[in-house]
Design a protein around this motif. Structure first.
Motif, PDB file in Angstrom:
ATOM      1  N   ILE A   1       0.859  -1.188   0.000  1.00 20.60           N
ATOM      2  CA  ILE A   1       0.000   0.000   0.000  1.00 20.60           C
ATOM      3  C   ILE A   1       0.891   1.232   0.000  1.00 20.60           C
ATOM      4  O   ILE A   1       1.759   1.387   0.863  1.00 20.60           O
ATOM      5  CB  ILE A   1      -0.945  -0.007   1.209  1.00 20.60           C
ATOM      6  CG1 ILE A   1      -1.830  -1.258   1.136  1.00 20.60           C
ATOM      7  CG2 ILE A   1      -1.785   1.261   1.238  1.00 20.60           C
ATOM      8  CD1 ILE A   1      -2.692  -1.494   2.337  1.00 20.60           C
ATOM      9  N   ILE A   2       0.650   2.099  -0.980  1.00 25.77           N
ATOM     10  CA  ILE A   2       1.495   3.268  -1.182  1.00 25.77           C
ATOM     11  C   ILE A   2       0.633   4.521  -1.216  1.00 25.77           C
ATOM     12  O   ILE A   2      -0.432   4.542  -1.838  1.00 25.77           O
ATOM     13  CB  ILE A   2       2.294   3.138  -2.493  1.00 25.77           C
ATOM     14  CG1 ILE A   2       3.203   1.916  -2.388  1.00 25.77           C
ATOM     15  CG2 ILE A   2       3.068   4.405  -2.805  1.00 25.77           C
ATOM     16  CD1 ILE A   2       3.941   1.570  -3.637  1.00 25.77           C
ATOM     17  N   LYS A   3       1.130   5.561  -0.534  1.00 23.22           N
ATOM     18  CA  LYS A   3       0.473   6.872  -0.583  1.00 23.22           C
ATOM     19  C   LYS A   3       1.557   7.897  -0.866  1.00 23.22           C
ATOM     20  O   LYS A   3       2.479   8.065  -0.078  1.00 23.22           O
ATOM     21  CB  LYS A   3      -0.224   7.184   0.729  1.00 23.22           C
ATOM     22  CG  LYS A   3      -0.994   8.485   0.688  1.00 23.22           C
ATOM     23  CD  LYS A   3      -1.811   8.664   1.941  1.00 23.22           C
ATOM     24  CE  LYS A   3      -2.650   9.920   1.836  1.00 23.22           C
ATOM     25  NZ  LYS A   3      -3.503  10.085   3.010  1.00 23.22           N
ATOM     26  N   GLY A   4       1.450   8.551  -2.013  1.00 26.06           N
ATOM     27  CA  GLY A   4       2.509   9.479  -2.424  1.00 26.06           C
ATOM     28  C   GLY A   4       3.783   8.694  -2.678  1.00 26.06           C
ATOM     29  O   GLY A   4       3.795   7.733  -3.432  1.00 26.06           O
ATOM     30  N   LYS A   5       4.842   9.075  -1.998  1.00 27.73           N
ATOM     31  CA  LYS A   5       6.108   8.365  -2.137  1.00 27.73           C
ATOM     32  C   LYS A   5       6.357   7.430  -0.953  1.00 27.73           C
ATOM     33  O   LYS A   5       7.393   6.778  -0.894  1.00 27.73           O
ATOM     34  CB  LYS A   5       7.250   9.353  -2.265  1.00 27.73           C
ATOM     35  CG  LYS A   5       7.155  10.179  -3.539  1.00 27.73           C
ATOM     36  CD  LYS A   5       8.305  11.122  -3.686  1.00 27.73           C
ATOM     37  CE  LYS A   5       8.118  11.924  -4.983  1.00 27.73           C
ATOM     38  NZ  LYS A   5       9.176  12.880  -5.186  1.00 27.73           N
ATOM     39  N   ALA A   6       5.405   7.363  -0.034  1.00 28.28           N
ATOM     40  CA  ALA A   6       5.574   6.543   1.175  1.00 28.28           C
ATOM     41  C   ALA A   6       4.903   5.184   1.036  1.00 28.28           C
ATOM     42  O   ALA A   6       3.767   5.089   0.576  1.00 28.28           O
ATOM     43  CB  ALA A   6       4.993   7.271   2.377  1.00 28.28           C
ATOM     44  N   GLU A   7       5.619   4.155   1.423  1.00 28.58           N
ATOM     45  CA  GLU A   7       5.044   2.808   1.477  1.00 28.58           C
ATOM     46  C   GLU A   7       4.470   2.629   2.882  1.00 28.58           C
ATOM     47  O   GLU A   7       5.194   2.644   3.863  1.00 28.58           O
ATOM     48  CB  GLU A   7       6.131   1.766   1.209  1.00 28.58           C
ATOM     49  CG  GLU A   7       5.587   0.361   1.206  1.00 28.58           C
ATOM     50  CD  GLU A   7       6.672  -0.648   0.888  1.00 28.58           C
ATOM     51  OE1 GLU A   7       7.272  -1.179   1.837  1.00 28.58           O
ATOM     52  OE2 GLU A   7       6.917  -0.880  -0.311  1.00 28.58           O
ATOM     53  N   LEU A   8       3.145   2.486   2.962  1.00 29.66           N
ATOM     54  CA  LEU A   8       2.485   2.367   4.262  1.00 29.66           C
ATOM     55  C   LEU A   8       2.503   0.944   4.800  1.00 29.66           C
ATOM     56  O   LEU A   8       2.534   0.734   6.006  1.00 29.66           O
ATOM     57  CB  LEU A   8       1.036   2.863   4.169  1.00 29.66           C
ATOM     58  CG  LEU A   8       0.837   4.294   3.667  1.00 29.66           C
ATOM     59  CD1 LEU A   8      -0.643   4.623   3.593  1.00 29.66           C
ATOM     60  CD2 LEU A   8       1.571   5.284   4.564  1.00 29.66           C
ATOM     61  N   TYR A   9       2.455  -0.020   3.889  1.00 29.78           N
ATOM     62  CA  TYR A   9       2.448  -1.421   4.317  1.00 29.78           C
ATOM     63  C   TYR A   9       2.902  -2.302   3.159  1.00 29.78           C
ATOM     64  O   TYR A   9       2.576  -2.042   2.018  1.00 29.78           O
ATOM     65  CB  TYR A   9       1.039  -1.848   4.762  1.00 29.78           C
ATOM     66  CG  TYR A   9       0.977  -3.294   5.180  1.00 29.78           C
ATOM     67  CD1 TYR A   9       1.464  -3.697   6.411  1.00 29.78           C
ATOM     68  CD2 TYR A   9       0.470  -4.252   4.318  1.00 29.78           C
ATOM     69  CE1 TYR A   9       1.434  -5.036   6.786  1.00 29.78           C
ATOM     70  CE2 TYR A   9       0.436  -5.596   4.687  1.00 29.78           C
ATOM     71  CZ  TYR A   9       0.919  -5.975   5.925  1.00 29.78           C
ATOM     72  OH  TYR A   9       0.905  -7.295   6.289  1.00 29.78           O
ATOM     73  N   ALA A  10       3.642  -3.352   3.492  1.00 29.39           N
ATOM     74  CA  ALA A  10       4.009  -4.366   2.506  1.00 29.39           C
ATOM     75  C   ALA A  10       4.044  -5.702   3.224  1.00 29.39           C
ATOM     76  O   ALA A  10       4.725  -5.851   4.236  1.00 29.39           O
ATOM     77  CB  ALA A  10       5.363  -4.063   1.881  1.00 29.39           C
ATOM     78  N   GLY A  11       3.245  -6.640   2.751  1.00 32.06           N
ATOM     79  CA  GLY A  11       3.212  -7.970   3.360  1.00 32.06           C
ATOM     80  C   GLY A  11       1.891  -8.656   3.081  1.00 32.06           C
ATOM     81  O   GLY A  11       1.148  -8.278   2.169  1.00 32.06           O
ATOM     82  N   TYR A  12       1.602  -9.653   3.893  1.00 30.93           N
ATOM     83  CA  TYR A  12       0.347 -10.382   3.737  1.00 30.93           C
ATOM     84  C   TYR A  12      -0.812  -9.523   4.209  1.00 30.93           C
ATOM     85  O   TYR A  12      -0.733  -8.867   5.248  1.00 30.93           O
ATOM     86  CB  TYR A  12       0.374 -11.687   4.525  1.00 30.93           C
ATOM     87  CG  TYR A  12       1.337 -12.703   3.974  1.00 30.93           C
ATOM     88  CD1 TYR A  12       1.061 -13.382   2.792  1.00 30.93           C
ATOM     89  CD2 TYR A  12       2.535 -12.976   4.627  1.00 30.93           C
ATOM     90  CE1 TYR A  12       1.950 -14.303   2.277  1.00 30.93           C
ATOM     91  CE2 TYR A  12       3.427 -13.909   4.117  1.00 30.93           C
ATOM     92  CZ  TYR A  12       3.128 -14.562   2.948  1.00 30.93           C
ATOM     93  OH  TYR A  12       4.011 -15.475   2.433  1.00 30.93           O
ATOM     94  N   LEU A  13      -1.903  -9.547   3.450  1.00 36.52           N
ATOM     95  CA  LEU A  13      -3.081  -8.773   3.804  1.00 36.52           C
ATOM     96  C   LEU A  13      -3.591  -9.148   5.190  1.00 36.52           C
ATOM     97  O   LEU A  13      -3.962  -8.279   5.986  1.00 36.52           O
ATOM     98  CB  LEU A  13      -4.183  -8.990   2.757  1.00 36.52           C
ATOM     99  CG  LEU A  13      -5.478  -8.235   2.982  1.00 36.52           C
ATOM    100  CD1 LEU A  13      -5.231  -6.739   2.938  1.00 36.52           C
ATOM    101  CD2 LEU A  13      -6.500  -8.640   1.945  1.00 36.52           C
TER     102      LEU A  13
END
Length: 97
Positions: free
Chosen positions: A18-30
């Motif tokens: 999940i990405i907002k702008g240039k920031a990755e908010l979350y990466a992994g299993y849902l």
């Protein structure tokens, strides 16, 4: 459409980024995302795009002190059997920028 709408039709073992702008908010299993502190705060965010993202890494890249996930323009000398393919659903949230 909101992030909650998207998450509602996906399953726990799906990998998301999940990405907002240039920031990755979350990466992994849902399914693990519900354990993050920002989970409730981002569920109302508007989704602007969803796309597939592929990461290719050597299975033991940390242990062997190799470079992190490969980039499409790089062509390392790895055997195919040494590689690991990970497919993410990349969800881009509306940014104020």
């Amino acid at each position: 459409m909101t992030l909650a709408d998207i998450v509602g039709v996906m399953s726990g073992p799906d990998r998301v980024r999940i990405i907002k702008g240039k920031a990755e908010l979350y990466a992994g299993y849902l399914g693990n995302m519900v354990r993050t502190p920002e989970y409730e705060a981002i569920m109302a965010e508007e989704v602007t795009r969803i796309k597939e993202k592929v990461d290719i890494t050597h299975k033991r890249y940390k242990e062997l002190e190799l470079m992190q996930p490969l980039h499409p323009e790089e062509t390392p000398n790895y055997s195919f059997s040494d590689l690991q393919l990970t497919i993410y659903r990349e969800i881009i949230l509306k940014s104020e920028e």
